[in-house]
Motif scaffolding. Structure first.
Motif, PDB file in Angstrom:
ATOM      1  N   PRO A  94     -26.855  -8.036  -4.805  1.00 27.04           N
ATOM      2  CA  PRO A  94     -27.269  -9.442  -4.719  1.00 27.04           C
ATOM      3  C   PRO A  94     -26.115 -10.399  -5.032  1.00 27.04           C
ATOM      4  O   PRO A  94     -25.403 -10.225  -6.020  1.00 27.04           O
ATOM      5  N   LEU A  95     -25.965 -11.404  -4.168  1.00 30.60           N
ATOM      6  CA  LEU A  95     -24.907 -12.409  -4.352  1.00 30.60           C
ATOM      7  C   LEU A  95     -25.550 -13.654  -4.969  1.00 30.60           C
ATOM      8  O   LEU A  95     -26.424 -14.274  -4.365  1.00 30.60           O
ATOM      9  N   THR A  96     -25.112 -13.971  -6.171  1.00 30.19           N
ATOM     10  CA  THR A  96     -25.668 -15.127  -6.863  1.00 30.19           C
ATOM     11  C   THR A  96     -24.609 -16.197  -7.068  1.00 30.19           C
ATOM     12  O   THR A  96     -23.476 -15.894  -7.452  1.00 30.19           O
ATOM     13  N   MET A 131     -36.006  -6.762  -0.782  1.00 32.69           N
ATOM     14  CA  MET A 131     -34.761  -6.026  -1.007  1.00 32.69           C
ATOM     15  C   MET A 131     -34.832  -5.211  -2.278  1.00 32.69           C
ATOM     16  O   MET A 131     -35.775  -5.302  -3.039  1.00 32.69           O
ATOM     17  N   SER A 132     -33.819  -4.512  -2.510  1.00 32.31           N
ATOM     18  CA  SER A 132     -33.824  -3.545  -3.588  1.00 32.31           C
ATOM     19  C   SER A 132     -33.961  -4.189  -4.955  1.00 32.31           C
ATOM     20  O   SER A 132     -34.512  -3.595  -5.868  1.00 32.31           O
ATOM     21  N   SER A 133     -33.482  -5.373  -5.131  1.00 34.14           N
ATOM     22  CA  SER A 133     -33.395  -5.927  -6.475  1.00 34.14           C
ATOM     23  C   SER A 133     -34.427  -7.007  -6.737  1.00 34.14           C
ATOM     24  O   SER A 133     -34.324  -7.750  -7.702  1.00 34.14           O
ATOM     25  N   ILE A 134     -35.397  -7.074  -5.867  1.00 37.61           N
ATOM     26  CA  ILE A 134     -36.543  -7.951  -6.082  1.00 37.61           C
ATOM     27  C   ILE A 134     -37.771  -7.061  -6.204  1.00 37.61           C
ATOM     28  O   ILE A 134     -37.941  -6.131  -5.424  1.00 37.61           O
ATOM     29  N   TRP A 135     -38.563  -7.317  -7.207  1.00 36.55           N
ATOM     30  CA  TRP A 135     -39.776  -6.506  -7.406  1.00 36.55           C
ATOM     31  C   TRP A 135     -40.960  -7.417  -7.669  1.00 36.55           C
ATOM     32  O   TRP A 135     -40.836  -8.411  -8.367  1.00 36.55           O
ATOM     33  N   GLY A 136     -42.110  -7.037  -7.147  1.00 36.03           N
ATOM     34  CA  GLY A 136     -43.347  -7.724  -7.497  1.00 36.03           C
ATOM     35  C   GLY A 136     -43.949  -8.489  -6.352  1.00 36.03           C
ATOM     36  O   GLY A 136     -43.353  -8.640  -5.279  1.00 36.03           O
ATOM     37  N   LYS A 137     -45.157  -8.956  -6.587  1.00 36.17           N
ATOM     38  CA  LYS A 137     -45.891  -9.653  -5.540  1.00 36.17           C
ATOM     39  C   LYS A 137     -46.209 -11.081  -5.975  1.00 36.17           C
ATOM     40  O   LYS A 137     -45.647 -12.013  -5.446  1.00 36.17           O
ATOM     41  N   ASN A 138     -47.064 -11.241  -6.952  1.00 39.01           N
ATOM     42  CA  ASN A 138     -47.359 -12.593  -7.412  1.00 39.01           C
ATOM     43  C   ASN A 138     -46.471 -12.963  -8.596  1.00 39.01           C
ATOM     44  O   ASN A 138     -46.136 -14.127  -8.781  1.00 39.01           O
ATOM     45  N   VAL A 139     -46.147 -12.006  -9.396  1.00 38.94           N
ATOM     46  CA  VAL A 139     -45.085 -12.180 -10.389  1.00 38.94           C
ATOM     47  C   VAL A 139     -43.917 -11.362  -9.869  1.00 38.94           C
ATOM     48  O   VAL A 139     -44.032 -10.153  -9.694  1.00 38.94           O
ATOM     49  N   GLN A 140     -42.824 -12.026  -9.575  1.00 34.41           N
ATOM     50  CA  GLN A 140     -41.694 -11.346  -8.956  1.00 34.41           C
ATOM     51  C   GLN A 140     -40.441 -11.522  -9.794  1.00 34.41           C
ATOM     52  O   GLN A 140     -40.171 -12.630 -10.266  1.00 34.41           O
ATOM     53  N   ILE A 141     -39.688 -10.439  -9.942  1.00 37.05           N
ATOM     54  CA  ILE A 141     -38.389 -10.584 -10.584  1.00 37.05           C
ATOM     55  C   ILE A 141     -37.296 -10.314  -9.558  1.00 37.05           C
ATOM     56  O   ILE A 141     -37.441  -9.477  -8.674  1.00 37.05           O
ATOM     57  N   SER A 142     -36.229 -11.065  -9.682  1.00 36.42           N
ATOM     58  CA  SER A 142     -35.063 -10.890  -8.808  1.00 36.42           C
ATOM     59  C   SER A 142     -33.860 -10.711  -9.728  1.00 36.42           C
ATOM     60  O   SER A 142     -33.507 -11.616 -10.478  1.00 36.42           O
ATOM     61  N   ILE A 143     -33.277  -9.518  -9.671  1.00 41.97           N
ATOM     62  CA  ILE A 143     -32.188  -9.183 -10.601  1.00 41.97           C
ATOM     63  C   ILE A 143     -30.855  -9.245  -9.876  1.00 41.97           C
ATOM     64  O   ILE A 143     -30.755  -8.848  -8.715  1.00 41.97           O
ATOM     65  N   PHE A 144     -29.857  -9.755 -10.552  1.00 43.05           N
ATOM     66  CA  PHE A 144     -28.539  -9.834  -9.924  1.00 43.05           C
ATOM     67  C   PHE A 144     -27.460  -9.506 -10.940  1.00 43.05           C
ATOM     68  O   PHE A 144     -27.695  -9.518 -12.146  1.00 43.05           O
ATOM     69  N   GLY A 145     -26.274  -9.244 -10.435  1.00 36.59           N
ATOM     70  CA  GLY A 145     -25.159  -9.027 -11.328  1.00 36.59           C
ATOM     71  C   GLY A 145     -24.590  -7.630 -11.252  1.00 36.59           C
ATOM     72  O   GLY A 145     -25.228  -6.694 -10.785  1.00 36.59           O
ATOM     73  N   GLU A 146     -23.359  -7.532 -11.697  1.00 35.48           N
ATOM     74  CA  GLU A 146     -22.665  -6.255 -11.711  1.00 35.48           C
ATOM     75  C   GLU A 146     -22.024  -6.095 -13.082  1.00 35.48           C
ATOM     76  O   GLU A 146     -21.635  -7.075 -13.713  1.00 35.48           O
ATOM     77  N   SER A 147     -21.921  -4.869 -13.500  1.00 33.41           N
ATOM     78  CA  SER A 147     -21.526  -4.557 -14.878  1.00 33.41           C
ATOM     79  C   SER A 147     -20.260  -5.290 -15.336  1.00 33.41           C
ATOM     80  O   SER A 147     -20.199  -5.807 -16.444  1.00 33.41           O
ATOM     81  N   HIS A 148     -19.263  -5.340 -14.478  1.00 27.92           N
ATOM     82  CA  HIS A 148     -17.995  -5.952 -14.867  1.00 27.92           C
ATOM     83  C   HIS A 148     -17.719  -7.233 -14.081  1.00 27.92           C
ATOM     84  O   HIS A 148     -16.581  -7.689 -14.018  1.00 27.92           O
ATOM     85  N   GLY A 149     -18.760  -7.793 -13.470  1.00 28.76           N
ATOM     86  CA  GLY A 149     -18.594  -9.085 -12.814  1.00 28.76           C
ATOM     87  C   GLY A 149     -18.684 -10.195 -13.845  1.00 28.76           C
ATOM     88  O   GLY A 149     -18.589  -9.958 -15.044  1.00 28.76           O
ATOM     89  N   LYS A 150     -18.906 -11.412 -13.372  1.00 25.82           N
ATOM     90  CA  LYS A 150     -18.962 -12.533 -14.308  1.00 25.82           C
ATOM     91  C   LYS A 150     -20.216 -12.500 -15.175  1.00 25.82           C
ATOM     92  O   LYS A 150     -20.167 -12.832 -16.363  1.00 25.82           O
ATOM     93  N   ALA A 151     -21.317 -12.147 -14.585  1.00 21.17           N
ATOM     94  CA  ALA A 151     -22.569 -12.219 -15.329  1.00 21.17           C
ATOM     95  C   ALA A 151     -23.616 -11.357 -14.654  1.00 21.17           C
ATOM     96  O   ALA A 151     -23.471 -10.950 -13.500  1.00 21.17           O
ATOM     97  N   ILE A 170     -28.719 -25.058 -11.197  1.00 18.96           N
ATOM     98  CA  ILE A 170     -29.499 -24.566 -10.067  1.00 18.96           C
ATOM     99  C   ILE A 170     -28.720 -23.410  -9.477  1.00 18.96           C
ATOM    100  O   ILE A 170     -27.526 -23.241  -9.772  1.00 18.96           O
ATOM    101  N   GLY A 171     -29.357 -22.610  -8.668  1.00 16.85           N
ATOM    102  CA  GLY A 171     -28.623 -21.502  -8.079  1.00 16.85           C
ATOM    103  C   GLY A 171     -29.451 -20.733  -7.082  1.00 16.85           C
ATOM    104  O   GLY A 171     -30.620 -21.040  -6.837  1.00 16.85           O
ATOM    105  N   VAL A 172     -28.816 -19.726  -6.511  1.00 20.67           N
ATOM    106  CA  VAL A 172     -29.479 -18.935  -5.477  1.00 20.67           C
ATOM    107  C   VAL A 172     -28.940 -17.513  -5.501  1.00 20.67           C
ATOM    108  O   VAL A 172     -27.756 -17.287  -5.764  1.00 20.67           O
ATOM    109  N   THR A 173     -29.834 -16.577  -5.262  1.00 17.19           N
ATOM    110  CA  THR A 173     -29.451 -15.178  -5.112  1.00 17.19           C
ATOM    111  C   THR A 173     -29.769 -14.757  -3.684  1.00 17.19           C
ATOM    112  O   THR A 173     -30.867 -15.012  -3.199  1.00 17.19           O
ATOM    113  N   ILE A 174     -28.791 -14.157  -3.030  1.00 18.56           N
ATOM    114  CA  ILE A 174     -29.003 -13.663  -1.669  1.00 18.56           C
ATOM    115  C   ILE A 174     -29.045 -12.146  -1.709  1.00 18.56           C
ATOM    116  O   ILE A 174     -28.087 -11.503  -2.161  1.00 18.56           O
TER     117      ILE A 174
END
Lengths: 356, 356, 356, 356
Positions: free
Chosen positions: A78-80, C1-21, A22-26
């Motif tokens: 985004p903080l996940t 916010m910037s990394s969430i897109w969509g209305k009824n189908v929504q994507i939320s993207i997270f992560g940084e290039s050299h982070g964990k995932a 489970i998880g969360v993105t802020i």
């Protein structure tokens, strides 16, 4: 969608009780805020305390932050955080998977998702998902704290045992106490409450309760009229906590029995600042904070999972059936729900503050 | 923003009590639906009934539909209706414009808007704006009706006088009755309730109450877990009605006093269909409808405007002051709020239905 | 916010290039859809092809689905996939971390996030994050395919080498070809395009290009006027792909040079169905599909990371500086961006379809 | 929904070309801002200029502000303006109401709304609705101006006649000139452009063009990566203007033909401040402003309404037909669209600025 909440500060929750994680993105957190991960762990640990106040269950499900933090500080991205699901015992659910548990979302999920939902452990509906709210709320709380804002809560009642309500203001001592033990104001009610829970458990039953929450240190002028007010926003996130069936601000339902002359909070000057002598409105007028603490209560129904035999329907065969729920279930979610309520409130308040 | 609500069906409300007009735009209505404007007028007339149940005030403020309807049918484009403000007596407010009325949003609006808000008659915070909700809800109700869904409400209590609660289902007769008179189930409580209001008025005071609402005919499977559930959405719009301080679904706060075995609604087959014998959950499990009627109660505080002298602060001079509110004020908003509650609920339900 | 897109189908993207995932959560997917994970892997593999069309880089960064799929089918709950970051070489960035790379977001991110952003590898701004779009788009594409809708794209140009445009309709053979090799319609341009890239690389430089995308099989009547139209929604997600600097539908900018009589698509009956002889409008009129394929082109700027010395500023010392970017950089992102464009489009189209 | 745009600053547009009125509600404006209504009228007048630059048509359709302004200042509540529709000649449309005009939304609206849309004058799809955008943009422009931000635009091309592009910065003189006459930078192209339009009109035809827009005075750090970036947001509102078929930022499509070394904007210090020598990126890197002016171009297709005979289909009888459009139509919308583009951009920029 259902699992995204917020406007400028947004949380997106994912995961199913017996899935991989489970998880969360802020989204929308300020950049450069130094996170105290130990404090987060402590906050999350409060949710794990068992309902009978035995020692907290040994769980190794600490969240792993996988984005949005760099060198100990928020990056603004985004903080996940992910919490992996370990030691899940799905077999308990296999036997009863087509028997809709009364009071649970089994049946409604079955209808909405045409039977494709992950039914194990309640899937995405599981109380386990509140760990994600608590994580996000722990993060938001730290940011609020840096602004002088505190969110505290106590158990207002369990079954028929009541704590005293919050006074006009909560002392710092009380705030500390509530975050670090059995969260009641009047210590004398702790034992009776625990007894209420133990009795229910002994009866193969469960019991509900009420949590009262206070947001102190918030300035006047936060919120909006109509639909993005303090009450609308807090209510919309609090009803995201499983088992919540009611919410009231200030005197709430009790105010409906009063006269205006009894309920109105008169304004006065205290050392040059405007405040009220009473806080019957719970700190909110016209959807906007008035500078007094925000106070609300959330009603939790008794845990629907009880060990007694119950009548139900088999959704596969469409026949009446008798259900016996196995496994250990929390006879009262209220104790563990206290940090969930404060966490959800902290998220809502930070979002409210981010609107100009 | 604060005055836009909804996702696929969205309402955008505008206007101030003593400005030129108030109005509402509804987005996301299906095209080609034949509107019954007479029915809308009747729905709106119910909001105008005076609190003392004297004959309705003569108001000519019928909404003018200026877009979204062509040849009697919805066009699919935004539907906007305007209600012009006539006969406003702003002078009443001039004298007290810097004296924050206790229980009102005067002070919080002053702080949020830096004194630039239109204070006359409460401005955008005025109960008059609920006419916009009622209009939009009247439209949505007609569409719901064409799907077999009904939204009815009654006065559950005024002050200390209580009506009986809804039974498991509301009869068609009851639905008609509630939409066409003093909206109570038990006629014997009408006179005592009116007396409660009259007494408050005689005492230069006001009184609060509770409205109970039922949505019948809605199929199982509508809503979502977490944050877009039936309870979250209904709560978030209901708190947009001025004076609402609490909401509870099914048994609500009373459920918190119960055992699980008392509160759980067991499933059974009735003529091959799954339903429950009781409806303690108010038709919602896990945020999703279970096919039973949705039932909730909203608590209204007593009207804050009372004729008695009250202590307050002059926000301009920052000095303590004594306030005397002139003019005629409704000693109890609950009677007039009944159609506001059903209207807001109808909007929420139509929006919930528009989500796949 | 910037990394969430969509209305009824929504994507939320997270992560940084050299982070964990990095990862993505998709909300609003229908329940019970059987996912073909092999097909997803193939879709994602296309993004990994190196710009010089040498063999794809060996990357083990397959997404791990951690929620929303049960027994091979979507559950209706949020679907989250994680891709762990391995083999990151952050040291390359350490040396230049305060030197704003021209054409990159280093400087703008530094200002917005007050220096707290994760600068390594571009952080959340990295092209690596497009893997999340591709994953989500691969999922959405499968659902679209089950509805008979296909999203294909080809390289319209790289530098000064042009492919032919899509014809009125794309054949099934062409669709397969474009998803399984160097994505051009006219094979004769493949070598010159690759040469254009190789030449740029040899010059320690980079080169831009244009991608043309076609959505076929979509019925008329999808979309909305004003702000939620097909063009608005596709544009708003396509500009989420790094390096995109322009988008045009149908003839786009070329239409601005034409007369109405040249640009208008006349309607005709073909076997009883209404269609147009030409598709200068790119399948969209008034924001709504007209039943012809949706066609648009997206312009990609040349990769900003080039090996040549460049002038810049040190944001820490606020002094002019000379920058030499080390490491291997893609001299042309266009080849790899083709599946990113189709994926983003698939997400947008599925969201458009979910609106009534 | 389709006719609501924005996040913290939101506009909600309503109305149909030949209905009672059109209008717009703006949510999220700061309170206490003194509106210059004369300036708004001037801004709106620019949209009325005829395409042949003859004297502006005498229209009395000044907006009536009905809420959100009190004593000349914004109140913070929703600001609504209404423009009544006068002198509409719906009879022109009656004759051809089932003949889908090529290039128009008649057919797509018919399909989406099942024939229930108000077809007269294009209904909600009409270019007349852009008056609402211009009103809202005029309001937002004044607020931006108070922050030192200017939004200007000129006609970059009409048909094959081109103006020079904006230089790196626009002088104050140029800004004034563009807001007060035929909006071109190089006055020598005005006559040829007007001739291009006149020729098209003489040929019973129409012609398209391109508008270039510049936002100057905006500081670095505004916007977001991914989906809420400057380009996403501006594109999503600009595609809400009828006839727009493309948008490009900075060099846009031309950048796709360049090498990185040609396209990258190197950073330099100018009097201690960081800026770039060139502005090929149009002031946006990674979705965030870099402190240089935002520059973009929008492509407008030629007016679809032309007097020539055109082939089409009768959507009622489903038969091929020949269409002759009567009435006076603008042979080129580009001239009148200049203030629409600046207005839409001003709304987008104010919304971008309201996000922390």
């Amino acid at each position: 969608m259902s699992s995204i909440w917020g406007k400028n500060v947004q949380i997106s929750i994912f995961g199913e009780s017996h899935g991989k994680a489970i998880g969360v993105t802020i989204n929308g957190l300020q950049a450069g805020f130094p996170l105290d991960t130990e404090e987060i762990a402590k906050y999350m640990a409060r949710r794990k305390a068992s309902g009978t106040l035995s020692t907290p269950r040994k769980e190794d499900d600490l969240p792993e932050i996988i984005s949005g933090v760099f060198e100990g500080k928020t990056t603004g991205a985004p903080l996940t955080a992910i919490i992996y699901n370990n030691n899940t015992k799905s077999s308990d659910y296999e036997a009863i998977k087509t028997l809709a548990r009364p009071g649970h979302a089994d049946y409604t999920a079955f209808v909405k998702y045409h039977g494709a939902n992950d039914y194990r452990g309640g899937g995405h509906f599981s109380g386990r998902l509140t760990a994600c709210i608590v994580f996000a709320g722990a993060v938001c709380s730290q940011i609020l704290k840096s602004m002088g804002i505190d969110v505290s809560a106590h158990i207002a009642s369990i079954g028929k045992v009541n704590d005293v309500p919050f006074s006009l203001y909560a002392s710092d001592e009380l705030k500390v106490k509530l975050s670090d033990g059995f969260p009641v104001i009047n210590d004398d009610v702790a034992a009776p409450m625990q007894e209420e829970i133990a009795n229910a458990a002994a009866d193969k039953d469960s019991v509900g309760g009420v949590i009262e929450c206070m947001v102190s240190g918030i300035r006047a002028g936060i919120g909006s009229p109509m639909f993005d007010g303090v009450e609308n926003k807090i209510a919309s996130i609090i009803f995201g906590i499983p088992a919540v069936k009611g919410i009231e601000f200030g005197l709430g339902f009790a105010a409906s029995k009063l006269r205006g002359s009894e309920n109105n909070d008169e304004f006065s000057l205290y050392n040059g600042a405007i405040r009220t002598n009473t806080n019957n409105c719970g700190g909110v007028l016209g959807g906007i904070t008035n500078g007094m603490p925000i106070v609300f209560r959330a009603a939790f129904k008794p845990t629907p999972s009880i060990a007694r035999l119950q009548h139900t329907v088999d959704v596969k065969t469409n026949e009446n059936a008798v259900l016996e729920i196995k496994g250990r279930h929390d006879p009262c979610v209220v104790v563990r729900a206290v940090p969930v309520v404060t966490a959800a409130t902290a998220i809502a308040v930070l979002d409210l503050l981010s609107e100009i």
